[in-house]
Design an enzyme around this catalytic site. Structure first.
Site, PDB file in Angstrom:
ATOM      1  N   CYS A  11      42.437  45.514  42.541  1.00 11.89           N
ATOM      2  CA  CYS A  11      41.931  44.704  41.429  1.00 11.89           C
ATOM      3  C   CYS A  11      40.913  43.668  41.887  1.00 11.89           C
ATOM      4  O   CYS A  11      40.483  42.826  41.118  1.00 11.89           O
ATOM      5  CB  CYS A  11      43.072  44.062  40.637  1.00 11.89           C
ATOM      6  SG  CYS A  11      44.169  43.021  41.581  1.00 11.89           S
ATOM      7  N   CYS A  31      47.631  45.837  39.586  1.00 12.25           N
ATOM      8  CA  CYS A  31      46.509  46.772  39.729  1.00 12.25           C
ATOM      9  C   CYS A  31      45.676  46.668  38.455  1.00 12.25           C
ATOM     10  O   CYS A  31      45.977  45.851  37.586  1.00 12.25           O
ATOM     11  CB  CYS A  31      46.979  48.200  40.032  1.00 12.25           C
ATOM     12  SG  CYS A  31      47.862  49.045  38.735  1.00 12.25           S
ATOM     13  N   CYS A  68      42.340  38.746  40.417  1.00 10.00           N
ATOM     14  CA  CYS A  68      43.666  38.139  40.484  1.00 10.00           C
ATOM     15  C   CYS A  68      43.540  36.651  40.810  1.00 10.00           C
ATOM     16  O   CYS A  68      42.845  36.288  41.759  1.00 10.00           O
ATOM     17  CB  CYS A  68      44.497  38.848  41.548  1.00 10.00           C
ATOM     18  SG  CYS A  68      46.209  38.325  41.576  1.00 10.00           S
TER      19      CYS A  68
END
Length: 134
Positions: free
Chosen positions: A83, A9, A87
């Protein structure tokens, strides 16, 4: 071979910490657990620590960590929680995006329903991993 899961996150102070705490607690050493954030906070959210303590899971000594490419490379499952595109993506990994409210700045009463939702998602993930590993 043991499966490995990375929870990601933004701040690694709430949702990913709860998910990692549950997975470690419920799966024991059957599954390798990692968690990190794209912009880690200085410490884990105190309301999150309190909510997990109510479940008998102590995450008070956890420290938010920054997400690295190696963490993702070393994981079989990458679970993102708000997020976005921050990522890294590697072929061959199982990516799941869990849409959860952000507990940042909220009290324990706000955190409990998020915690409960995360527990249900983690239990389903364990079942999925167990089915695949057989």
């Amino acid at each position: 071979m043991i499966a490995s899961v990375m929870f990601v996150c933004v701040h690694n102070a709430g949702r990913s910490q709860m998910a990692a705490g549950y997975l470690s607690h419920l799966a024991g050493d059957r599954i390798e657990v990692r968690s990190s954030g794209t912009a880690p906070a200085d410490s884990v959210n105190t309301a999150v620590v309190e909510a997990m303590a109510e479940e008998g899971i102590d995450i008070s000594k956890n420290t938010p960590k920054v997400l690295t490419n190696q963490d993702v490379k070393d994981s079989d499952y990458v679970i993102t929680m708000g997020c976005g595109d921050a990522c890294p993506f590697y072929p061959g990994k199982v990516y799941l995006d869990w849409q959860l409210q952000d507990p940042a700045g909220q009290g324990v009463d706000f955190v409990r329903p998020i915690r409960n939702e995360i527990r249900a998602l983690v239990e389903a993930l364990i079942s999925r991993i167990d089915a695949k590993e057989k």
